[in-house]
Design an enzyme around this catalytic site. Structure first.
Site, PDB file in Angstrom:
ATOM      1  N   LYS A   1      -3.849  -6.789  -0.101  1.00 25.71           N
ATOM      2  CA  LYS A   1      -2.725  -6.691  -1.052  1.00 25.71           C
ATOM      3  C   LYS A   1      -1.999  -8.037  -1.047  1.00 25.71           C
ATOM      4  O   LYS A   1      -0.949  -8.196  -0.418  1.00 25.71           O
ATOM      5  CB  LYS A   1      -1.780  -5.551  -0.654  1.00 25.71           C
ATOM      6  CG  LYS A   1      -2.106  -4.244  -1.377  1.00 25.71           C
ATOM      7  CD  LYS A   1      -1.144  -3.137  -1.022  1.00 25.71           C
ATOM      8  CE  LYS A   1      -0.056  -2.920  -2.044  1.00 25.71           C
ATOM      9  NZ  LYS A   1      -0.495  -2.442  -3.346  1.00 25.71           N
TER      10      LYS A   1
HETATM   11  N1  PMP Z   1      -5.685  -0.537  -6.051  1.00 29.37           N
HETATM   12  C1  PMP Z   1      -4.687  -1.421  -6.160  1.00 29.37           C
HETATM   13  C2  PMP Z   1      -4.940  -2.706  -6.868  1.00 29.37           C
HETATM   14  C3  PMP Z   1      -3.426  -1.114  -5.647  1.00 29.37           C
HETATM   15  O1  PMP Z   1      -2.427  -1.996  -5.732  1.00 29.37           O
HETATM   16  C4  PMP Z   1      -3.213   0.131  -5.016  1.00 29.37           C
HETATM   17  C5  PMP Z   1      -1.853   0.502  -4.509  1.00 29.37           C
HETATM   18  N2  PMP Z   1      -1.648   0.071  -3.200  1.00 29.37           N
HETATM   19  C6  PMP Z   1      -4.305   1.015  -4.909  1.00 29.37           C
HETATM   20  C7  PMP Z   1      -5.517   0.643  -5.435  1.00 29.37           C
HETATM   21  C8  PMP Z   1      -4.167   2.305  -4.167  1.00 29.37           C
HETATM   22  O2  PMP Z   1      -4.070   2.058  -2.787  1.00 29.37           O
HETATM   23  P1  PMP Z   1      -3.262   3.040  -1.838  1.00 29.37           P
HETATM   24  O3  PMP Z   1      -3.837   4.381  -2.051  1.00 29.37           O
HETATM   25  O4  PMP Z   1      -3.511   2.522  -0.461  1.00 29.37           O
HETATM   26  O5  PMP Z   1      -1.849   2.961  -2.245  1.00 29.37           O
END
Ligand code: PMP
Length: 307
Positions: free
Chosen positions: A157
């Site tokens: 991220k």
């Molecule tokens: N893909 C992206 C690009 C994201 O930013 C997120 C949000 N964090 C997700 C998928 C989903 O990830 P998570 O379930 O860990 O929030």
């Protein structure tokens, strides 16, 4: 949006208004930071706030930092403890969102990842839906390509990488859609701007593999377990073509923000019946019980804030 009262910032809790950076801050100029997004769910029966899988979120947070050569002076446990203390101080007794951030804080000119100092902040705010129409999202396949692992690794991220998501989301929004799904450089489905993608076809569930330039989503991982172990579905991780989205019986997006949302139209085509499908509906119901700490088998995913 209601601002937080406090912020964890460089080892101490400050008033949010005192947690400030200068305009020359490296991460602000060059996107050199990483972040997380975690939800807390209020359970009114138990008068308890449960943070959903915080250790897994902070594990990914530390891994994202590693990708940027950032060594943070915290373990996952330290970060979970800091988050719990912060929420207790904020006295949040409602659904909330937690935003940890690690960024190069030096006020210097020069694009690089070495000889820089990381700073860490965490804030928590009350938070409801990320997208209004969780029961019927209209999605566009974006003309923007998902960033490749050799460009900016999507599995982390990384702040700068989110410009890719923002371009896709805003263009979709301006064209009248609710959300965008991006294809990767090979033309396969990768993910939504901030969500992982699942589709149902011929009795099986499909989702792109983690090597297709997706974030290693914690909701994705949770949903794969729930679909298989609780709803008896076979979940196949493999490349997905754009045209499979158009022929899917159901599509759903999952992520901390969007939770579990039904895609009922894609590029103006109806998905299945055009209404939320039965599997998506069952999964949503189960998911919301799980995250609120109401399913004994999964309470280990829910971290209680109040003693
Ligand atoms: N893909 C992206 C690009 C994201 O930013 C997120 C949000 N964090 C997700 C998928 C989903 O990830 P998570 O379930 O860990 O929030």
């Amino acid at each position: 949006m209601q601002l937080p009262t406090y912020a964890f910032f460089n080892d101490q809790v400050l008033l949010y208004s005192d947690a400030r950076v200068g305009v020359l801050t490296h991460a602000l100029n060059y996107g050199t930071g990483v972040f997380g997004g975690i939800r807390g769910y209020w359970n009114s029966d138990e008068q308890q706030l449960f943070i959903f899988r915080p250790f897994d979120h902070y594990k990914r947070f530390l891994e994202s930092a590693k990708l940027l050569w950032m060594t943070l002076p915290y373990t996952r446990e330290d970060l979970v403890d800091a988050t719990v203390e912060l929420i207790q101080l904020e006295q949040l007794r409602t659904d909330c969102y937690i935003r940890p951030l690690a960024f190069y804080s030096d006020e210097v000119i020069g694009v690089r990842l070495h000889d820089l100092t990381p700073a860490v902040s965490i804030v928590a705010i009350p938070f409801g839906r990320y997208i209004e129409k969780e029961e019927g999202v209209h999605v566009a396949v974006s003309s923007w390509t998902r960033i490749d692992d050799n460009i900016i690794p999507a599995r982390g991220k990384i702040i700068g990488g989110y410009v890719n998501s923002a371009l896709a989301r805003t263009d979709a929004h301006r064209s009248g859609f609710d959300e965008a799904i991006l294809l990767n450089q090979d033309g396969h489905v990768s993910e939504g701007s901030v969500e992982n993608v699942f589709l149902v076809r011929r009795g099986k569930v499909f989702t792109p593999p983690i090597s297709d330039n997706i974030l290693e989503g914690i909701t994705r991982e949770s949903v794969i377990v729930l679909l298989h172990d609780e709803l008896g579905m076979e979940v196949v991780e493999r490349h997905i073509d754009r045209s499979e989205l158009y022929l899917a019986e159901e599509i759903f997006l999952v992520g901390t923000g969007i939770q579990v949302a039904a895609v009922t139209r894609i590029d103006h085509r109806q998905v299945g019946t055009g209404e939320m499908g039965s599997l998506t509906k069952n999964l949503r119901e189960l998911f919301f019980n799980v995250v609120r700490g109401r399913v004994a088998k999964y309470v280990h995913w829910c971290h209680a804030v109040y003693a």
